[in-house]
Enzyme design. Structure first.
Site, mmCIF file in Angstrom:
data_model
loop_
_atom_site.group_PDB
_atom_site.id
_atom_site.type_symbol
_atom_site.label_atom_id
_atom_site.label_comp_id
_atom_site.label_asym_id
_atom_site.label_seq_id
_atom_site.Cartn_x
_atom_site.Cartn_y
_atom_site.Cartn_z
ATOM 1 N N LYS A 152 5.857 -29.987 -68.991
ATOM 2 C CA LYS A 152 6.152 -31.370 -67.967
ATOM 3 C C LYS A 152 5.669 -32.572 -69.024
ATOM 4 C CE LYS A 152 4.781 -33.394 -63.565
ATOM 5 N NZ LYS A 152 4.157 -33.248 -62.318
ATOM 6 N N SER A 205 7.096 -33.871 -58.241
ATOM 7 C CA SER A 205 7.467 -34.591 -59.660
ATOM 8 C C SER A 205 8.083 -33.821 -60.765
ATOM 9 C CB SER A 205 6.427 -35.512 -59.831
ATOM 10 O OG SER A 205 5.110 -34.586 -60.359
ATOM 11 N N SER A 256 3.979 -31.047 -56.418
ATOM 12 C CA SER A 256 4.855 -31.287 -57.532
ATOM 13 C C SER A 256 5.101 -30.070 -58.219
ATOM 14 C CB SER A 256 3.956 -32.434 -58.279
ATOM 15 O OG SER A 256 4.536 -33.586 -58.093
HETATM 16 N N1 GLN Z 1 4.978 -35.989 -53.598
HETATM 17 C C1 GLN Z 1 3.378 -36.119 -54.015
HETATM 18 C C2 GLN Z 1 3.286 -37.621 -54.474
HETATM 19 O O1 GLN Z 1 4.137 -38.540 -54.576
HETATM 20 C C3 GLN Z 1 2.905 -35.117 -54.721
HETATM 21 C C4 GLN Z 1 3.018 -35.342 -56.287
HETATM 22 C C5 GLN Z 1 2.647 -34.616 -57.249
HETATM 23 O O2 GLN Z 1 2.271 -33.442 -56.687
HETATM 24 N N2 GLN Z 1 2.305 -34.890 -58.498
HETATM 25 O O3 GLN Z 1 2.112 -37.962 -54.637
#
Ligand code: GLN
Length: 467
Positions: free
Chosen positions: A62, A137, A161
């Site tokens: 990532k 994400s 994410s």
């Molecule tokens: N969807 C969550 C957010 O927008 C989690 C994102 C993540 O785990 N990086 O914060």
């Protein structure tokens, strides 16, 4: 051609047995199909076979995890041209083990989001339906694995994410117990919640990767000294476990198809010999609000370093303050700015007690409740996400996005391990089930997931184009 076809389905353990190298096949597949999927922000043109136990296994990382000499953008304009001078601990570990990093995968800017729609560059498409998101994400990592461009990938999970995109793409995503994997070199989003973990085609590979990336790191003071063999329970019989599911799962907001699959999942577990019981978890309804106070507060602090002076692309203006303001408003996207504003507000002297301090108390309460559940049960299960992959552009309101994280957030707030396991389809789209375990019971969570996985048929989104 034969080798290439097989490659897209291969797992780490299969390559280990075969001792082949698949770097060329991976690169060819990326070049051929990633123009449609758009999983990668940067492809490693210098990808080469490295020595080590996992020599010849192509992996993706990532793009918020730093890689020496390989551009790391966090999908943000502010880091568009950033070439890190060092490797994150996890990157060093995978390279030392022989894995080849094929490239850096797309994400929501600084990992804030749920569908890669907040990437500053482009949206990653779901390999099962190119008109839909791959989740987020870590959407790029999940899509790269699901479409067979790489064998496995690393993601990061702050509120879901790793697990949510894994669920949307029909692959396995594992968020370890907080402190088991070093965050050194992971660009910080919310440090008390962030954790790096694997996205793989099966549970065994997730366990294998955990053995490679976990461990105490003097560069991350929150890592713990524990020697866990994550593959330890992969062959264990888990037919007598006690399982709980919050009855709030069937509350409003859950997609009918997902609810139905979850019912099926419960019956399936019972058939496998588990005792499944529903529990009252009324605090669950506060999880999203708690997370969306704590995470932005940490964002407002962590992202202050990207000011164009210390870090990030500078957009010069007359005067220092003007340069700061211009740099941040020109190079950070709207969701990141929204979080910085929310976090700065909730941390301000006048509102600290009402928001941040209260959220910390609720976080403690939720954690305590979860710990108590584990006095009586081995695992807690939920769907990973209340919905399946949605259409690109379909969601306009950030709040709708936030509410989607309801089932994944509790594991981050309490630091426990959680896995998303593919469990069939609803209207042609993958559905993931989440299994949560006690802190440091990571090997058991993986073992139990493997026990279930054995009975679930494996299907791939590219089966059709191979005929
Ligand atoms: N969807 C969550 C957010 O927008 C989690 C994102 C993540 O785990 N990086 O914060």
């Amino acid at each position: 051609m034969k080798k290439l076809k097989n490659f897209r389905k291969l797992t780490i353990s299969e390559i280990l047995k075969e001792k082949g190298s698949y770097i060329k096949e991976s690169l060819e597949t990326i070049k051929k199909i990633d123009k449609d999927i758009k999983a990668f922000i940067t492809i490693n043109e210098n990808a080469d076979i490295l020595p080590g136990k996992f020599s010849g296994v192509p992996i993706a990382v990532k793009d918020n995890i730093v890689t020496k000499g390989l551009r790391t953008t966090c999908a943000s304009k502010i880091l568009e041209n950033y070439i890190p001078p060092y490797d994150a601990t996890v990157v060093k570990k995978i390279k030392d083990a022989g894995f080849t990093i094929m490239g850096k995968t797309n994400l929501d800017e600084f990992a804030m989001g749920t569908g890669t729609e907040y990437s500053s560059f482009f949206v990653t498409r779901n390999p099962w339906d190119l008109t839909r998101v791959a989740g987020g994400s870590s959407g790029g990592s999940a899509a790269a694995v699901a479409s067979g461009q790489v064998v496995a990938a690393l993601g990061s999970d702050t509120g879901g994410s790793i697990r949510q995109p894994a669920a949307f793409c029909g692959v396995v995503g594992f968020k370890p117990t907080y402190g088991l994997v070093s965050r050194y070199g992971l660009v910080a989003f919310a440090s008390s919640l962030d954790q790096i973990g694997p996205i793989t085609k099966n549970v065994e590979d997730a366990a294998i990767l955990m053995n490679v990336i976990s461990g105490y790191d003097p560069n991350d003071s929150t890592t713990v000294e524990k020697n866990i063999d994550f593959t330890k329970f992969l062959d264990k019989d888990f037919s007598n476990v006690k399982i709980a599911f919050p009855k709030e799962v069937f509350g409003e907001g859950i997609d009918e198809g997902v609810a139905q699959k979850f019912q099926e999942f419960i019956s399936f577990l019972e058939k496998k010999g588990a005792k499944v019981q529903n529990i009252d978890f009324p605090e669950l309804k506060y999880a999203v609000a708690t997370y969306y106070i704590i995470a932005p507060a940490e964002v407002s602090s962590n992202l202050s370093r990207f000011d164009g002076i210390r870090y990030g692309k500078r957009s010069e203006k007359d005067g220092l303050l003007e340069t700061y303001l211009n740099t941040r408003s020109e190079n950070l996207g709207p969701e990141v700015i929204r979080r910085i504003m929310i976090g700065t507000f909730t941390l301000s002297a006048a509102y600290y007690d009402a928001y941040f301090e209260k959220a910390q108390k609720v976080r403690r309460l939720i954690t305590k409740k979860i710990e108590e559940f584990f006095d009586d049960f081995d695992f807690i299960v939920t769907p990973t996400s209340p919905i399946t992959a949605f259409k690109i552009g379909e969601i306009k309101d950030p709040l709708i996005y936030y509410l989607m994280d309801i089932f994944t957030i509790p594991a981050n707030l309490s630091g426990i391990p959680a896995i998303s396991l593919p469990f069939g389809f609803s209207e042609g789209l993958p559905v993931g089930m989440q299994i949560m375990g006690k802190r440091f019971d990571d090997a058991k969570v993986l073992g139990f997931a493997r026990f279930i996985e054995k009975d679930i048929p494996k299907v791939f989104p590219f089966e059709e184009d191979e005929k």
